[in-house]
Scaffold this active site. Structure first.
Site, PDB file in Angstrom:
ATOM      1  N   HIS A 114       0.860  -1.189   0.000  1.00  0.00           N
ATOM      2  CA  HIS A 114       0.000   0.000   0.000  1.00  0.00           C
ATOM      3  C   HIS A 114       0.893   1.235   0.000  1.00  0.00           C
ATOM      4  O   HIS A 114       1.853   1.307   0.778  1.00  0.00           O
ATOM      5  CB  HIS A 114      -0.910  -0.018   1.232  1.00  0.00           C
ATOM      6  CG  HIS A 114      -1.817   1.170   1.291  1.00  0.00           C
ATOM      7  ND1 HIS A 114      -2.970   1.248   0.528  1.00  0.00           N
ATOM      8  CD2 HIS A 114      -1.725   2.328   1.975  1.00  0.00           C
ATOM      9  CE1 HIS A 114      -3.554   2.410   0.759  1.00  0.00           C
ATOM     10  NE2 HIS A 114      -2.820   3.079   1.632  1.00  0.00           N
ATOM     11  N   ASP A 150      -6.783  -2.321   4.433  1.00  0.00           N
ATOM     12  CA  ASP A 150      -5.479  -1.698   4.709  1.00  0.00           C
ATOM     13  C   ASP A 150      -5.167  -1.637   6.210  1.00  0.00           C
ATOM     14  O   ASP A 150      -4.502  -0.693   6.672  1.00  0.00           O
ATOM     15  CB  ASP A 150      -5.414  -0.274   4.096  1.00  0.00           C
ATOM     16  CG  ASP A 150      -5.549  -0.291   2.580  1.00  0.00           C
ATOM     17  OD1 ASP A 150      -5.155  -1.291   1.953  1.00  0.00           O
ATOM     18  OD2 ASP A 150      -6.067   0.699   2.022  1.00  0.00           O
TER      19      ASP A 150
HETATM   20  C1  GAR Z   1       1.728   0.797  -6.407  1.00  0.00           C
HETATM   21  O1  GAR Z   1       2.127   2.080  -6.082  1.00  0.00           O
HETATM   22  C2  GAR Z   1       1.022   0.146  -5.238  1.00  0.00           C
HETATM   23  O2  GAR Z   1       1.546   0.500  -3.990  1.00  0.00           O
HETATM   24  C3  GAR Z   1      -0.362   0.680  -5.400  1.00  0.00           C
HETATM   25  O3  GAR Z   1      -0.618   0.659  -6.783  1.00  0.00           O
HETATM   26  C4  GAR Z   1       0.626   0.819  -7.481  1.00  0.00           C
HETATM   27  C5  GAR Z   1       0.762  -0.323  -8.450  1.00  0.00           C
HETATM   28  O4  GAR Z   1       1.861  -0.123  -9.298  1.00  0.00           O
HETATM   29  N1  GAR Z   1      -1.334  -0.116  -4.682  1.00  0.00           N
HETATM   30  C6  GAR Z   1      -2.446   0.380  -4.173  1.00  0.00           C
HETATM   31  O5  GAR Z   1      -2.770   1.538  -4.281  1.00  0.00           O
HETATM   32  C7  GAR Z   1      -3.293  -0.634  -3.446  1.00  0.00           C
HETATM   33  N2  GAR Z   1      -4.340   0.003  -2.716  1.00  0.00           N
HETATM   34  P1  GAR Z   1       2.438  -1.355 -10.107  1.00  0.00           P
HETATM   35  O6  GAR Z   1       1.273  -1.987 -10.852  1.00  0.00           O
HETATM   36  O7  GAR Z   1       3.431  -0.707 -11.058  1.00  0.00           O
HETATM   37  O8  GAR Z   1       3.082  -2.287  -9.126  1.00  0.00           O
END
Ligand code: GAR
Length: 202
Positions: A114, A150
């Site tokens: 997160h 979360d």
């Molecule tokens: C990341 O920043 C992750 O922490 C966030 O989405 C992005 C995914 O990037 N997750 C959330 O917001 C979950 N609630 P990625 O697809 O390049 O790993």
């Protein structure tokens, strides 16, 4: 391979570009890693991470959430996970909330990354939330998934300073490389049976 050195089968659930997924897959290319990729699953067929998984020879599948009830979506997810014999699930930018039943049946076996220092800023738009709150330090958290969004036990966190000129976009861009360091370390620790929390500072 002996039972003692058997690797844990890891499923990674994504919805988007899958850069955290890539960091986990890259780390699992180490022969000494205690885990091996079982499957990458996306709820969106346009997730960029699907091609990245396939390019690495990791099986990838799409389980669409649209147009069907949540129970049917989760039943399809569960079927894919069972088929792949997944033992632990890493949510990596997976933007669907899993029901308490799905989570409870896999208690302690679902991790999530997160983009905030939980318990601060759960939910969406975490970088904008951090800027609006005026915090001096921001970061990301890997935690165990529990039915409450979360809010599961924290397994590791990485932190960075918030700069005066930061926008949600610049914060996200500077945080992502830290996410890519943190998640693999936490997964390794978890699969090695270590329970110490991991702390990274930029
Ligand atoms: C990341 O920043 C992750 O922490 C966030 O989405 C992005 C995914 O990037 N997750 C959330 O917001 C979950 N609630 P990625 O697809 O390049 O790993």
């Amino acid at each position: 391979m002996t039972e003692a050195s058997r690797k844990t089968r890891v499923a990674i659930l994504i919805s988007g570009s899958g850069t955290n997924m890539e960091a986990l897959l890259e780390d699992m290319t180490d022969p000494a890693h205690p885990g091996e990729p079982a499957l990458v699953l996306s709820n969106r067929d346009d997730a960029g991470g699907l091609a990245k998984a396939e390019a690495r020879g990791v099986p990838a599948a799409v389980v669409p959430h649209q147009g069907r009830p949540r129970a049917a979506f989760e039943a399809a997810l569960a079927a894919e996970l069972a088929r792949a014999r997944a033992e632990i699930i890493c949510l990596a930018g997976f933007m669907r909330i899993l029901t308490p039943g799905f989570v409870q049946r896999r208690a302690g076996r679902i991790l999530n990354i997160h983009p905030s220092l939980l318990p601060l800023f759960p939910g969406l738009d975490t970088h904008a939330q951090a800027l609006a709150a005026g915090v001096a330090i921001h970061g990301c958290t890997v935690h165990e998934v529990t039915p409450q969004l979360d809010a599961g036990p924290i397994l590791g966190q990485a932190a960075l300073p918030v700069l005066p000129e930061d926008t949600p976009e610049t914060l996200a861009a500077r945080l992502l490389p830290l996410e890519h360091r943190l998640y693999p370390q936490v997964l390794r620790a978890r699969l090695s049976g270590r329970s110490d929390r991991i702390a990274l500072l930029s």
